[in-house]
Scaffold this motif. Structure first.
Motif, short mmCIF file in Angstrom:
data_model
loop_
_atom_site.label_atom_id
_atom_site.label_comp_id
_atom_site.label_asym_id
_atom_site.label_seq_id
_atom_site.Cartn_x
_atom_site.Cartn_y
_atom_site.Cartn_z
N THR A 198 -21.62 -23.06 53.70
CA THR A 198 -21.03 -21.97 54.47
C THR A 198 -20.31 -22.57 55.67
N SER A 199 -19.08 -22.14 55.89
CA SER A 199 -18.32 -22.55 57.06
C SER A 199 -18.10 -21.34 57.96
N PHE A 200 -17.26 -21.49 58.96
CA PHE A 200 -16.96 -20.36 59.83
C PHE A 200 -16.28 -19.22 59.07
N THR A 201 -15.50 -19.56 58.03
CA THR A 201 -14.68 -18.54 57.37
C THR A 201 -14.89 -18.42 55.87
N ARG A 202 -15.68 -19.33 55.27
CA ARG A 202 -15.84 -19.31 53.81
C ARG A 202 -17.26 -19.64 53.40
N THR A 203 -17.64 -19.11 52.23
CA THR A 203 -18.87 -19.52 51.58
C THR A 203 -18.50 -19.94 50.17
N SER A 204 -18.94 -21.14 49.78
CA SER A 204 -18.52 -21.70 48.49
C SER A 204 -19.71 -22.19 47.70
N TYR A 205 -19.59 -22.04 46.38
CA TYR A 205 -20.63 -22.46 45.44
C TYR A 205 -19.97 -23.40 44.43
N LEU A 206 -20.61 -24.54 44.19
CA LEU A 206 -19.96 -25.61 43.44
C LEU A 206 -20.88 -26.17 42.37
N PRO A 226 -16.20 -18.13 74.41
CA PRO A 226 -17.46 -17.58 74.90
C PRO A 226 -17.82 -16.20 74.33
N LYS A 227 -16.83 -15.44 73.87
CA LYS A 227 -17.10 -14.12 73.29
C LYS A 227 -16.99 -14.13 71.76
N HIS A 228 -16.10 -14.93 71.25
CA HIS A 228 -15.85 -15.02 69.81
C HIS A 228 -17.07 -15.61 69.10
N PRO A 229 -17.43 -15.10 67.92
CA PRO A 229 -18.61 -15.64 67.21
C PRO A 229 -18.47 -17.08 66.76
N LEU A 230 -17.30 -17.68 66.94
CA LEU A 230 -17.13 -19.09 66.58
C LEU A 230 -18.12 -19.99 67.33
N PRO A 256 -13.56 -10.14 69.15
CA PRO A 256 -13.29 -9.78 70.54
C PRO A 256 -11.99 -10.39 71.04
N GLU A 257 -11.32 -9.67 71.91
CA GLU A 257 -10.09 -10.19 72.51
C GLU A 257 -10.44 -11.12 73.66
N GLU A 258 -9.78 -12.27 73.70
CA GLU A 258 -10.01 -13.23 74.76
C GLU A 258 -8.67 -13.76 75.26
N TYR A 303 -15.36 -15.40 53.35
CA TYR A 303 -16.42 -14.81 54.18
C TYR A 303 -17.24 -15.93 54.78
N GLY A 304 -17.33 -15.94 56.11
CA GLY A 304 -18.07 -16.99 56.78
C GLY A 304 -18.88 -16.47 57.95
N SER A 305 -19.35 -17.39 58.76
CA SER A 305 -20.30 -17.04 59.82
C SER A 305 -19.69 -16.18 60.92
N ILE A 306 -18.36 -16.19 61.06
CA ILE A 306 -17.76 -15.41 62.14
C ILE A 306 -17.54 -13.94 61.77
N ASP A 307 -17.75 -13.60 60.49
CA ASP A 307 -17.44 -12.24 60.02
C ASP A 307 -18.65 -11.32 60.19
N ASN A 308 -18.93 -10.97 61.44
CA ASN A 308 -20.14 -10.21 61.74
C ASN A 308 -19.89 -8.74 62.11
N ILE A 309 -18.63 -8.38 62.34
CA ILE A 309 -18.29 -6.98 62.57
C ILE A 309 -17.19 -6.63 61.56
N PHE A 310 -17.49 -5.70 60.66
CA PHE A 310 -16.56 -5.47 59.56
C PHE A 310 -16.77 -4.08 58.97
N GLY A 311 -15.88 -3.74 58.08
CA GLY A 311 -15.96 -2.48 57.36
C GLY A 311 -14.72 -2.32 56.51
N TYR A 312 -14.62 -1.23 55.80
CA TYR A 312 -13.43 -0.95 55.01
C TYR A 312 -12.42 -0.17 55.85
N ALA A 313 -11.15 -0.30 55.51
CA ALA A 313 -10.09 0.42 56.21
C ALA A 313 -10.40 1.92 56.22
N GLY A 314 -10.30 2.53 57.40
CA GLY A 314 -10.55 3.96 57.53
C GLY A 314 -11.99 4.32 57.79
#
Length: 433
Positions: A95-103, A163-167, A236-238, A43-54
């Protein structure tokens, strides 16, 4: 518990998926004083639109993954950093774009510190009051990065390519976006992404794997988690048409900081995880042949004054994105960009791309890899970033050794496309300013 022996690097990795879905990896390293434990969520900074399947997907404010990382250290009874310190350990998180880590790292009281790591990450405590307090602290951090020319340069080229992607959004978010974060938002993100089935625990050091696994299982057995559900993320699709070919901003710098970027698209990637690891390694070697500091191109550009010691390049590959960036400080950014594009677009005909150079660079890459295995911190931090299906960080030597020139040329052909290029300049303030 599965046991995987990597004879070439003389390492034995123990792994098991617990009943609650947590993936545990243990790497015993005899004669090392320290033990590192890394608890990471996918889970990272780009994961801003989400939910469970269904279910209907929902959006949350930018910067919330990083905000959540900060808040987990603060508990009703005090700061967790203090507890680690009292137990003779140092702790950190990122925290990175795709991960959060605790060390944590410790030379003794490893069991106490391991259980502290598991417990504080798995026991969230957020209140409206503490959330409001944190906004000022993170706001200062955001401003600090906005004043950093290298940071602005990096996100400038990301904004062009995505330009559209949360990256393209700062990992910490913006002053405006973090102002919207509530305790309820934090709990929703936590409950979704901090489920054990979305997390990895990696411990490396002078450990007994059976004893360590017993501690972990006993700890997890005392806790109750919701049923495992599939997490859906939306981006978003780009297309190439969305890429911004050029942009610039001004800052108080002495010389222009120029960067040329190439964006990749998922449709051009190989399908399997192993093929993707081969692709990533091959393109890294390809760029080294073309522009590494022993290449003719590098030496010529340096002697011509087009680049200087600030020149560098990188290839980033992660879920939902991959790109390359080539940057330098220069007095002639247009010439730099033109030279970069010419070298990259004509790479297949470059005399430096040959079997002899590839063999030398493979040896160099392997040497750096083996040297890095002496750092427990490197292993701990890198391991969860380098999971390609069943392949791990420890499969990399075999992948490097198997790379052939044809793999590099194929990877270059898949990735280097004229329509996917972009330029960004961070220029000195004009005299009027």
């Amino acid at each position: 518990m599965n046991k995987k022996i990597y004879e070439q690097i003389n390492e034995t990795l123990y792994e098991e998926v617990l009943e609650n879905g947590l993936k545990v990896y243990l790497l015993p390293k005899k004669d090392f004083q320290k033990t590192y434990g890394l608890f990471s969520t996918n889970y990272g900074s780009i994961d801003n639109i989400f939910g469970y399947a269904g279910e209907e997907l929902k959006s949350v404010p930018d910067g919330i993954a990083h905000f959540l990382e900060h808040k987990l250290f603060e508990k009703e009874e005090g700061d967790v950093f203090q507890k680690f310190g009292d137990q003779g350990a140092s702790a950190n998180a990122f925290t990175s774009f795709t991960r959060t880590s605790y060390l944590f790292s410790a030379s003794n009281r490893v069991k106490e510190n391991l259980l502290t790591l598991l417990d504080f990450v798995q026991e969230p405590y957020f209140t409206p009051e503490t959330v409001e307090k944190e906004k000022g602290i993170i706001g200062q951090e955001i401003q600090m990065y906005q004043d950093d020319p290298n940071w602005r340069q990096f996100f400038g080229i990301l904004n062009n390519m995505y330009p559209k992607h949360p990256l393209h959004i700062d990992i910490a978010g913006t002053i405006e976006s973090i102002a919207e974060i509530t305790a309820d938002d934090l709990y929703r993100c936590y409950e979704t992404f901090y489920h054990p089935s979305n997390m990895t625990l990696f411990v490396v050091g002078d450990i007994d794997p059976n004893e360590m696994m017993t501690w972990i299982k006993e700890n997890q057995a005392t806790k109750t988690f919701s049923p495992i559900q599939e997490i859906i993320r939306q981006f978003p699709e780009e297309t190439s048409a969305d890429i911004i070919p050029f942009s610039s901003v001004q800052m108080p710098v002495n010389r222009t900081k120029a960067v040329v970027g190439i964006r990749g698209f998922e449709a051009d990637l190989p399908e399997t995880a192993k093929e993707q690891l081969v692709f990533r390694t091959a393109i890294q070697l390809y760029f080294q042949m073309l522009l590494g500091n022993t290449s003719d191109n590098y030496l010529n550009l340096y002697q011509e004054g087009v680049i200087d010691d600030t020149f560098g390049f990188d290839f980033s590959f992660d879920r939902s994105f991959h790109f390359a960036d080539f940057a330098t400080d220069t007095t002639n950014p247009d010439l730099f960009a033109e030279k970069m594009e010419a070298i990259l677009l004509n790479a297949k005909q470059d005399p430096g791309v040959n079997e002899e150079n590839l063999a030398l660079l493979k040896k160099k890459m392997l040497g750096k890899y083996f040297q890095s295995l002496n750092s427990l911190e490197y292993i701990a931090n890198q391991f969860t970033q380098d999971l390609f299906g069943e392949l791990t960080l420890f499969d990399l030597p075999a992948v490097i050794q198997a790379i052939e020139l044809e793999d590099c040329l194929r990877a270059g052909e898949q990735f280097i496309k004229k329509e996917n290029f972009s330029r960004f300049y961070l220029e000195p303030l004009s005299k009027e300013d």
